[in-house]
Design an enzyme around this catalytic site. Structure first.
Site: not given
Length: 210
Positions: A42, A131
């Protein structure tokens, strides 16, 4: 769940978060991460020229590695992400409109949640995984309670403050993997240091599963 994202999680369930990385260093860092076993990277959009870094990584590493954008907050950023070749959207929050828009664009989605209300809203919007953020204020006992009400099917990815030696406690509590930020990479870190930390996380993850 996006099959490619699911497959990447199954290989090594670690998300490398390269906040602050620059295009000049991203390929070298990406290479050592993949060599260490990582399959999900990411690049937060707060990083310098983040979309360029995403495009470079996507082109260089190919489809076997999931490359995405973090700290996504606006729908228009999703179109830039797709144009850059990214395949994953990560957010710090549970914005259901953003999740649905990402799903419509065939992006894997990893929204940030901290409560059952946020978790179920994200799941209903089509999130692939959650997340759990920030995990440095969400102990394993809280994660275990969240896992109990959510059930076993949705991956929970604690993110924020995770260290190699703390992963085993979260795995016992029901974690499916981890998002790794400053413990893995900080702006200015050498490639050798990133490689050392990447190997430490993978080694400790394997030991925790043993």
């Amino acid at each position: 769940m996006s099959e490619s994202f699911k497959e990447a999680l199954a290989v090594v369930p670690l998300v490398a978060i390269l906040r602050g990385i620059t295009p000049e260093e991203v390929i070298a860092v990406g290479d050592v991460l993949v060599a260490s076993g990582f399959r999900i990277i990411e690049v937060p959009l707060t990083s310098p020229d983040a979309m360029r870094s995403i495009a470079m990584l996507s082109d260089h590493l190919g489809p076997a590695t999931i490359v995405g954008a973090g700290t996504v907050r606006r729908v228009e950023q999703l179109d830039e992400l797709v144009a850059a070749g990214g395949t994953l959207m990560v957010t710090p929050h549970a914005d259901t409109k953003l999740i649905r828009a990402a799903v419509d664009r065939n992006l894997a989605t990893l929204p940030g949640v901290a409560t059952p209300t946020e978790a179920f809203a994200a799941i209903d919007a089509g999130a692939d995984a959650l997340k759990v953020f920030p995990s440095d204020i969400i102990p394993p006992s809280t994660l275990a309670a969240l896992r109990t009400v959510i059930g076993p099917d949705v991956p929970l990815i604690p993110t924020g403050g995770i260290q190699p030696e703390t992963m085993d406690r979260y795995l016992v509590a029901g974690a499916s993997g981890f998002g790794l930020g400053t413990a893995l990479y900080r702006p200015g870190d050498s490639v050798a240091h990133v490689q050392k930390m990447a190997r430490s996380f993978v080694t400790n993850l394997i030991a925790a599963y043993a």
